[in-house]
Design an enzyme around this catalytic site. Sequence first.
Site, mmCIF file in Angstrom:
data_model
loop_
_atom_site.group_PDB
_atom_site.id
_atom_site.type_symbol
_atom_site.label_atom_id
_atom_site.label_comp_id
_atom_site.label_asym_id
_atom_site.label_seq_id
_atom_site.Cartn_x
_atom_site.Cartn_y
_atom_site.Cartn_z
ATOM 1 N N ARG A 312 0.766 -1.203 -0.138
ATOM 2 C CA ARG A 312 -0.092 0.099 -0.045
ATOM 3 C C ARG A 312 0.814 1.127 -0.056
ATOM 4 O O ARG A 312 0.574 2.307 -0.802
ATOM 5 C CB ARG A 312 -1.013 -0.056 1.271
ATOM 6 C CG ARG A 312 -1.864 -1.029 1.131
ATOM 7 C CD ARG A 312 -3.179 -1.005 1.993
ATOM 8 N NE ARG A 312 -3.920 -0.119 1.724
ATOM 9 C CZ ARG A 312 -4.143 1.418 2.202
ATOM 10 N NH1 ARG A 312 -3.371 1.730 3.209
ATOM 11 N NH2 ARG A 312 -4.845 2.014 1.562
ATOM 12 N N TYR A 316 0.349 3.274 -3.361
ATOM 13 C CA TYR A 316 -0.701 4.351 -3.371
ATOM 14 C C TYR A 316 -0.329 5.523 -2.566
ATOM 15 O O TYR A 316 -0.834 6.674 -2.183
ATOM 16 C CB TYR A 316 -1.943 3.987 -2.566
ATOM 17 C CG TYR A 316 -2.803 2.659 -3.100
ATOM 18 C CD1 TYR A 316 -3.158 2.777 -4.150
ATOM 19 C CD2 TYR A 316 -2.620 1.589 -2.333
ATOM 20 C CE1 TYR A 316 -3.910 1.472 -4.646
ATOM 21 C CE2 TYR A 316 -3.425 0.422 -2.461
ATOM 22 C CZ TYR A 316 -3.974 0.508 -3.793
ATOM 23 O OH TYR A 316 -4.570 -0.879 -4.285
ATOM 24 N N CYS A 342 14.647 -4.688 -4.123
ATOM 25 C CA CYS A 342 15.524 -3.732 -4.789
ATOM 26 C C CYS A 342 14.540 -2.886 -5.770
ATOM 27 O O CYS A 342 14.379 -3.095 -7.089
ATOM 28 C CB CYS A 342 16.228 -4.672 -5.955
ATOM 29 S SG CYS A 342 17.267 -5.593 -4.716
ATOM 30 N N GLU A 343 14.014 -1.947 -5.051
ATOM 31 C CA GLU A 343 13.088 -0.815 -5.873
ATOM 32 C C GLU A 343 13.070 0.194 -4.895
ATOM 33 O O GLU A 343 13.021 0.441 -3.821
ATOM 34 C CB GLU A 343 11.639 -1.334 -5.889
ATOM 35 C CG GLU A 343 11.395 -2.607 -6.735
ATOM 36 C CD GLU A 343 10.710 -2.273 -7.989
ATOM 37 O OE1 GLU A 343 10.592 -1.006 -8.260
ATOM 38 O OE2 GLU A 343 10.730 -3.143 -8.766
ATOM 39 N N TYR A 370 -6.089 -5.150 2.869
ATOM 40 C CA TYR A 370 -5.285 -5.130 1.839
ATOM 41 C C TYR A 370 -3.546 -4.999 1.766
ATOM 42 O O TYR A 370 -2.924 -4.569 1.309
ATOM 43 C CB TYR A 370 -5.437 -3.885 0.847
ATOM 44 C CG TYR A 370 -6.991 -3.810 0.665
ATOM 45 C CD1 TYR A 370 -7.662 -4.495 -0.399
ATOM 46 C CD2 TYR A 370 -7.818 -2.813 1.490
ATOM 47 C CE1 TYR A 370 -8.944 -4.484 -0.519
ATOM 48 C CE2 TYR A 370 -9.030 -2.809 1.080
ATOM 49 C CZ TYR A 370 -9.862 -3.532 0.117
ATOM 50 O OH TYR A 370 -10.946 -3.489 -0.080
HETATM 51 N N1 LLP Z 1 -17.300 -3.778 -2.866
HETATM 52 C C1 LLP Z 1 -16.475 -3.913 -4.202
HETATM 53 C C2 LLP Z 1 -17.285 -3.884 -5.567
HETATM 54 C C3 LLP Z 1 -15.303 -3.280 -4.332
HETATM 55 O O1 LLP Z 1 -14.510 -3.110 -5.454
HETATM 56 C C4 LLP Z 1 -14.609 -3.214 -2.953
HETATM 57 C C5 LLP Z 1 -13.082 -2.709 -3.070
HETATM 58 C C6 LLP Z 1 -15.163 -3.221 -1.791
HETATM 59 C C7 LLP Z 1 -16.720 -3.832 -1.850
HETATM 60 C C8 LLP Z 1 -14.718 -3.143 -0.372
HETATM 61 O O2 LLP Z 1 -14.345 -1.942 -0.069
HETATM 62 P P1 LLP Z 1 -13.929 -1.427 1.185
HETATM 63 O O3 LLP Z 1 -14.781 -1.270 2.056
HETATM 64 O O4 LLP Z 1 -12.612 -2.272 1.399
HETATM 65 O O5 LLP Z 1 -13.501 0.063 0.886
HETATM 66 N N2 LLP Z 1 -6.353 -2.074 -2.563
HETATM 67 C C9 LLP Z 1 -6.945 -0.668 -2.113
HETATM 68 C C10 LLP Z 1 -8.370 -0.789 -2.041
HETATM 69 C C11 LLP Z 1 -9.120 -1.414 -3.396
HETATM 70 C C12 LLP Z 1 -10.681 -1.317 -2.958
HETATM 71 C C13 LLP Z 1 -11.117 -2.293 -4.312
HETATM 72 N N3 LLP Z 1 -12.543 -2.426 -4.046
HETATM 73 C C14 LLP Z 1 -6.173 -0.205 -0.762
HETATM 74 O O6 LLP Z 1 -5.278 -0.874 -0.355
HETATM 75 O O7 LLP Z 1 -6.487 1.008 -0.506
#
Ligand code: LLP
Length: 415
Positions: A312, A316, A342-343, A370
Amino acid sequence: MDYFNYKDNELYAEDVKVSSLVKEYGTPLYVYSKATLQRHMRSFEEACSSHKHLICYAVKANSSLSILSLMAKMGAGFDIVSKGELLRVLEAGGDPKKVVFSGVGKTDDEIAFALKTGINCLNVESEAEAYNIENIARDLGIKAKIAIRVNPNVDAKTHPSISTGLKNNKFGISYDKAFDVYKKLSQSPYIQISGIDCHIGSQMTSGQPIVDAVARLLELYHKLKDNGINIDHIDIGGGLGVTYGDETPPSPSEFMSAVIALLKDIDVAIYIEPGRAMVANAGILLTQVLYTKQNGDKNFCIVDAGMNDLIRPALYNSWMNIIEANKKTGPKLCYDVVGPVCESDDFLGKDRHLCVERGDILAVRGAGAYGSAMSSTYNSRALCAEVMVSGDKSCVIRKRQDLKEIFANEVIVDL
Ligand code: LLP
């Protein structure tokens, strides 16, 4: 609120000293608190309790079988985005009738498997996908329950990489087209229209965008109803943010109360797909300091967890809190906390004031969502071990990967 706290300057996971977890299981190590997970699930249940609802935990945030099993036992349903996630849910004892399937690129095999498994609903993200589902359902002699993921063109006001509800994003069917697609699909003997779905983004720190989105879904609900198309649920997606640093997101009940107020007079269930808010603050990543050094005018604290374990920050530029497992009283230096990969972007945090030396343990907070789920074996580094803590007990929920497993599926050819 979570259960990672200091007692006498030593960090604990519930009633277990994290330094003793490190002695037993090594680093890098993901540690989850069962009590925190339970608390989060309960607070979503309470937040939704005044209306018919289904909480579909977003498996992508953390797909550990133990976490899925805990959620299933507490009555959760699941939001999945692949056949692999569905297999995990089934393996963990999840109820397929509580599963919704999201994702822009479901393959024929995934659709057929989901239909045969009897999941609750397929969230359809394009007209082309809808007709493909119809064909597959016809071949199987099954009526497919679907919701259209509507792209409401609402700004979730979050990081652009995790914003999904704007008209130029790849997700969903645009609001203006959705009604016509519903109308066409309502004629099909192989499609059962079940819901309206949206997911506008992740890590939202205000409830307003979701209220705006739900207001649009409600308009569509009425238009469908006026045209004889009745649905049984509105799925508002996930997206509730958490506190990594100084964010002050609404609580689940604050977040849900405005949504429920909008939907209280209509006889449909509310589905919600929380991922991050369920697991982020229920997990930490423990890592050991390998070396400290100074290059130019920067101090580096080199640790044994890298971007392959927790991507993360690198991906991001996310700020995640890094704390010492054993708080010392000496002078603090300002460090970039970096991994061994190595980045140049392999960092966990920049400009952190820490009092550390070789062998010390650091904990990255908010790593339950995540974190492990996005980890990789880049640089041929093993996927790390994961542990669940409950009270004064701890148990491995994923063994550290054996290094040879990384290349176990490879073959050496000489063509
Ligand atoms: N439903 C759908 C259709 C989604 O695409 C997602 C997340 C969720 C629910 C759950 O969302 P949450 O409650 O976790 O915000 N890797 C990124 C976050 C990507 C989220 C993708 N979709 C990070 O580490 O911030």
